[in-house]
Scaffold this active site. Structure first.
Site, PDB file in Angstrom:
ATOM      1  N   SER A  45       0.808  -1.215   0.000  1.00  0.00           N
ATOM      2  CA  SER A  45       0.000   0.000   0.000  1.00  0.00           C
ATOM      3  C   SER A  45       0.846   1.271   0.000  1.00  0.00           C
ATOM      4  O   SER A  45       0.383   2.334  -0.398  1.00  0.00           O
ATOM      5  CB  SER A  45      -0.944   0.012   1.213  1.00  0.00           C
ATOM      6  OG  SER A  45      -1.863  -1.063   1.133  1.00  0.00           O
ATOM      7  N   GLU A  88      -9.285   3.028 -11.950  1.00  0.00           N
ATOM      8  CA  GLU A  88      -9.372   1.644 -11.513  1.00  0.00           C
ATOM      9  C   GLU A  88     -10.420   1.475 -10.420  1.00  0.00           C
ATOM     10  O   GLU A  88     -11.228   0.539 -10.451  1.00  0.00           O
ATOM     11  CB  GLU A  88      -8.000   1.194 -11.011  1.00  0.00           C
ATOM     12  CG  GLU A  88      -7.864  -0.292 -10.802  1.00  0.00           C
ATOM     13  CD  GLU A  88      -6.451  -0.686 -10.406  1.00  0.00           C
ATOM     14  OE1 GLU A  88      -6.104  -1.860 -10.564  1.00  0.00           O
ATOM     15  OE2 GLU A  88      -5.694   0.194  -9.915  1.00  0.00           O
ATOM     16  N   GLN A 129     -38.264 -17.098   6.321  1.00  0.00           N
ATOM     17  CA  GLN A 129     -37.969 -15.666   6.451  1.00  0.00           C
ATOM     18  C   GLN A 129     -36.470 -15.360   6.483  1.00  0.00           C
ATOM     19  O   GLN A 129     -36.045 -14.317   6.003  1.00  0.00           O
ATOM     20  CB  GLN A 129     -38.654 -15.105   7.705  1.00  0.00           C
ATOM     21  CG  GLN A 129     -40.168 -14.979   7.552  1.00  0.00           C
ATOM     22  CD  GLN A 129     -40.817 -14.321   8.761  1.00  0.00           C
ATOM     23  OE1 GLN A 129     -40.313 -14.404   9.882  1.00  0.00           O
ATOM     24  NE2 GLN A 129     -41.938 -13.657   8.541  1.00  0.00           N
TER      25      GLN A 129
END
Length: 401
Positions: free
Chosen positions: A148, A262, A299
């Site tokens: 990163s 991107e 449900q």
């Protein structure tokens, strides 16, 4: 924009027909890595005339540039309408999201960088064959030790030696890396300054250059139809003709512009996965029976389906908003693109995991396609910046106002 137009729906149905005929029968060999995706993608481009649209748009743009006129800000490098760009992405992601990754990197990132930063000569030499899918492109920024921290942790270098640059370093997690003909490569100028202060340079490299090694495809959790590999550069010599214009921070800025492209594109990819998971889940809920009734009557199953539909509507609205912005000639900011990606990626991953849960034991089996889509969707939260990185970009923008 609140819904697809009749023309959009005609395009969508035509693309679906092509995918049913060409992609679905090849899904197993795409997933195994036996069949690289590029011939299929070229077939898509030729079938719908996207290669000729790209060529015509490119030639018009280059002619204007050579006459000294600036290219229009809202013009898309590959030509065609925003909907024509988004619809194939959405439809392909219902079956093989990896195909979109392979296509998007070559067109949006590799060709996009050259179209933004290159000279007319560089664009004609390298961008046009990428835009028409004649050649395969890769965009190489990620390194084993940077992740990163793409810019600060970058260790690949280019040293000026005479009229050339000598490039050294390695890249990893590079989409199309094993098969790329053209590589847009980011590195730092080796000029003696502290590594974090060095200028970012961007070069265009070709397969087969001395000192350039492209690995075999890496094994990974998902996106198997998108080959990913490593690049190793050992004293690769590149002339100044391969250097894209940069200025003091041009390389970094061009990368940030590509992050916007991107990340915004991930919303369309996520929509395809969500729509397919919802469709498969509804069909299964109608046909699978337990305790004498279909599971769709329970449900808890209805709650899962309802949440999937809410996610579909929200992500579809993000995609429609993006299309409207493109039509208006406006690109999203980095924070806006990060917000789109953060929400859409999380929604796709959650919907796909819920689909697996709804299918029960069958959902864990490869023959029931939600298993593949769940693996593929997880990648949306990692590549093009992790969820955590999206949060920082959104928050920084809010706090800077």
């Amino acid at each position: 924009m609140i819904e697809w137009s009749d023309e959009d729906l005609m395009i969508r149905d035509a693309v679906r027909g092509w995918i049913d005929a060409e992609v679905r029968p090849n899904l197993d060999v795409l997933e195994s890595g036996e069949l690289p995706p590029y011939d299929l993608l070229r077939g898509l481009y030729k079938t719908f005339g996207m290669d000729e649209m790209a060529r015509s748009s490119f030639q018009s743009r280059i002619a204007k540039e050579k006459e000294g006129a600036a290219a229009e800000g809202g013009e898309r490098p590959g030509g065609g309408s925003a909907a024509m760009t988004m619809i194939p992405v959405i439809e392909l992601c219902k079956v093989a999201p990896g195909l979109v990754s392979a296509m998007g990197v070559g067109l949006g990132l590799a060709a996009g960088t050259i179209m933004k930063r290159g000279t007319p000569e560089q664009k004609e030499r390298w961008a046009l064959p990428l835009l028409t899918m004649e050649k395969v492109g890769a965009w190489a920024i990620t390194e084993p030790n940077s992740g990163s921290d793409a810019f600060g942790g970058m260790q690949a270098t280019a040293k000026k030696v005479g009229d050339e640059y000598v490039i050294n370093g390695s890249k990893t997690f590079i989409t199309n890396g094993p098969y790329a003909d053209t590589i847009v490569f980011y590195c730092k100028l080796d000029d003696g300054r502290d590594a974090r202060d060095r200028e970012i340079l961007t070069f265009v490299l070709d397969r087969g250059m001395d000192g350039l090694e492209q690995s075999k495809p890496l094994r990974k959790m998902g996106l198997h139809s998108s080959p990913t590999g490593e690049l190793f550069l050992n004293d690769v010599r590149a002339g100044a003709d391969r250097l894209l214009s940069s200025g003091s921070q041009g390389g970094k800025e061009s990368a940030k512009q590509n992050f916007v492209t991107e990340r915004a594109g991930v919303a369309a990819m996520a929509l395809g996965v969500i729509e397919e998971c919802l469709k498969l889940s509804v069909e299964y809920a109608k046909t699978r029976e337990l305790w004498g009734q279909r599971i769709g009557d329970f449900q808890l199953i209805q709650l899962k389906l309802a949440k999937m539909e809410v996610a579909r509507l929200n992500v579809q609205n993000l995609v429609f908003r993006h299309i409207e912005m493109q039509r208006a000639g406006r690109a999203p900011t980095l924070a806006e693109a990060s917000a789109m990606k953060l929400y859409a990626a999380q929604a796709a991953s959650e919907v796909a995991q819920e689909a697996v849960q709804l299918f029960g034991g069958n959902g864990y089996m490869s023959e029931y396609r939600v298993e593949q889509l769940a693996r593929d969707a997880k990648s949306f939260q990692i590549y093009a910046g992790t969820d955590e990185i999206q949060v920082t970009h959104i928050a920084r923008d809010l706090l800077s106002r």
